[in-house]
Design an enzyme around this catalytic site. Structure first.
Site, PDB file in Angstrom:
ATOM      1  N   HIS A  20      11.185 105.640  52.424  1.00 52.60           N
ATOM      2  CA  HIS A  20      10.976 107.090  52.303  1.00 52.60           C
ATOM      3  C   HIS A  20      12.249 107.751  51.783  1.00 52.60           C
ATOM      4  CE1 HIS A  20       9.489 111.098  53.870  1.00 52.60           C
ATOM      5  NE2 HIS A  20      10.800 111.319  53.777  1.00 52.60           N
ATOM      6  N   GLU A  21      13.373 107.436  52.425  1.00 57.21           N
ATOM      7  CA  GLU A  21      14.649 108.028  52.010  1.00 57.21           C
ATOM      8  C   GLU A  21      15.061 107.554  50.619  1.00 57.21           C
ATOM      9  OE1 GLU A  21      15.872 110.411  53.610  1.00 57.21           O
ATOM     10  OE2 GLU A  21      14.631 110.221  55.393  1.00 57.21           O
ATOM     11  N   HIS A  24      13.506 109.755  47.950  1.00 56.60           N
ATOM     12  CA  HIS A  24      14.289 110.974  47.735  1.00 56.60           C
ATOM     13  C   HIS A  24      15.556 110.662  46.935  1.00 56.60           C
ATOM     14  CE1 HIS A  24      11.666 113.113  50.356  1.00 56.60           C
ATOM     15  NE2 HIS A  24      12.140 112.642  51.498  1.00 56.60           N
ATOM     16  N   ASP A 205     -24.263  72.229  65.645  1.00 56.66           N
ATOM     17  CA  ASP A 205     -24.151  70.839  65.175  1.00 56.66           C
ATOM     18  C   ASP A 205     -25.365  70.433  64.345  1.00 56.66           C
ATOM     19  OD1 ASP A 205     -21.718  70.583  66.548  1.00 56.66           O
ATOM     20  OD2 ASP A 205     -22.736  69.965  68.389  1.00 56.66           O
TER      21      ASP A 205
END
Length: 399
Positions: A20-21, A24, A205
């Site tokens: 997220h950072e 920016h 089976d």
């Protein structure tokens, strides 16, 4: 609880925050804004280094991260007046909006990559099969016990176990009605009144075996209860199929999150109620609850594909929710700052129409009380939600 699951969740959360950072950071640099700090964590600095005009570092508390862009608003004056031309607030409105939106864009991109990679590498889970995966040991005493998959010594044996059903059995008929998937089987089970005798024909089976039992009922839950879950089959998708799956899943999480948040105010009183799981309060959880679910799933006896699928989808869902919530037009969220910029540009446009000068930046000081109030509400709600997840947890693993 599994410690490895907690570590996986915390690392994934930290990576999400730093992406997220990074969104920016990258766009701010691209537009020529001055970025002075890029840090992982909060609190005292453990290590840092300078690269050009930016200090990169790690702080003691790995609870997130931050980027410092010079001159973010009217109250954030640059330390050096010479930096004003490169301040965030001095750039065109569209560039500022792009920088603010980049954080949520990174959350969305990460979610899409995780879901795409899951479909292409692990496979898409298909639990709509008539093959049985697990057989419940008991008839749960209530919905909460059902969601958590818990049994007590006084709980009666489940109808499925009484019938002798086994994991791997493929149900071909219920009460004489043919079934080919779990949806059809579930419909047939719910159509029968609780405490009614039933017949179940399975293929085991290579042979057909018909079993009998009496279906039960769980207080607070509609329909009859047999006590079975389907086998989850993972089918690897093609690149095109993986893209379609990522897009569909993204839309479902986004709409589901919106519906859950919209219904939450009416369900707040149910956070600590016994029937939380069956109410709107059971559709939301805190980071603690999500970490607890990750730990429980990683430490379970489920297959590796199911574990990887659960963890990746949980992290992707969290990123979609955070990315969307962050864009709400409320300070101190990025969406709130975008709303302020839009207001500034509308005000400037109206001023031009009237032949007046641009009024400039909005006075952010007037919005600080509202911003602080919303921040405190979010903190308070988070604490309440964590408390509910500790004393009245819900199951995200499906039991």
């Amino acid at each position: 609880m599994d410690l490895i699951g907690w570590v996986i969740f915390i690392v994934a959360l930290l990576v999400s925050v730093m992406l997220h950072e990074t969104g920016h950071f990258v766009l701010a640099k691209k537009f020529g804004m001055k970025v002075t700090r890029y840090f992982v964590g909060f609190g005292p600095t453990i290590w840092s280094t300078w690269r050009g005009e930016t200090e990169y570092g790690i702080k003691a508390l790995p609870l997130g991260g931050f980027v410092k862009i010079v001159g973010m608003h009217s109250l954030d004056d640059p330390d050096d007046p010479a930096d004003e031309p490169r301040s965030f607030r001095n750039k065109p409105g569209w560039q500022r909006i792009a920088v603010l939106s980049a954080g949520s864009a990174m959350h969305f991109l990460l979610a899409l990559v995780l879901i795409f990679g899951l479909a292409l590498g692990v496979g898409i889970a298909n639990d709509n099969t008539a093959q049985l995966g697990t057989i419940a040991a008991c008839v749960p005493k209530n919905v909460t016990a059902l969601d958590n998959g818990t049994c007590t010594g006084s709980d009666p044996v489940s109808p499925a176990r009484q019938a002798g059903l086994q994991a791997g059995d493929r149900v071909v008929a219920f009460n004489g009605h043919p079934v080919s998937n779990f949806t059809q089987l579930g419909d047939e089970i719910r159509a029968v009144p609780a405490w009614s005798p039933v017949t179940i024909t399975v293929k085991r089976d290579g042979k057909l075996v018909t079993l009998t039992t009496v279906v039960a009922g769980v207080p607070g839950r509609s329909g009859s209860y047999l006590g079975i879950t389907p086998t989850v089959v993972f089918q690897v998708a093609s690149p095109l199929g993986a893209i379609k799956y990522a897009g569909t899943s993204f839309g479902q999480v986004l709409s589901g999150s919106a519906q859950a948040v919209a219904a939450l105010p009416g369900g707040l009183t149910k956070l600590f109620a016994k029937d939380r799981s069956s109410t709107a309060a059971g559709q939301v959880t805190s980071l603690y609850g999500a970490a607890q679910a990750t730990g429980a799933e990683v430490g379970s006896n489920a297959g590796w594909q199911y574990k990887v699928s659960f963890v990746l989808l949980l992290i992707a869902s969290l990123n979609i929710f955070v990315g969307a919530f962050n864009m709400l037009p409320l300070l101190p969220l990025d969406g709130g700052h975008i709303a302020v910029i839009v207001y500034e540009r509308i005000r400037a446009w109206l001023a031009r129409l009237r032949g007046r000068p641009d009024p400039g930046l909005a006075d952010i000081a007037k919005l600080l009380p509202f911003s602080f109030g919303l921040f405190m509400i979010l903190i308070l709600f988070s604490l309440v939600l964590v408390s509910a997840d500790i004393v009245n947890p819900i199951s995200l693993t499906g039991g």
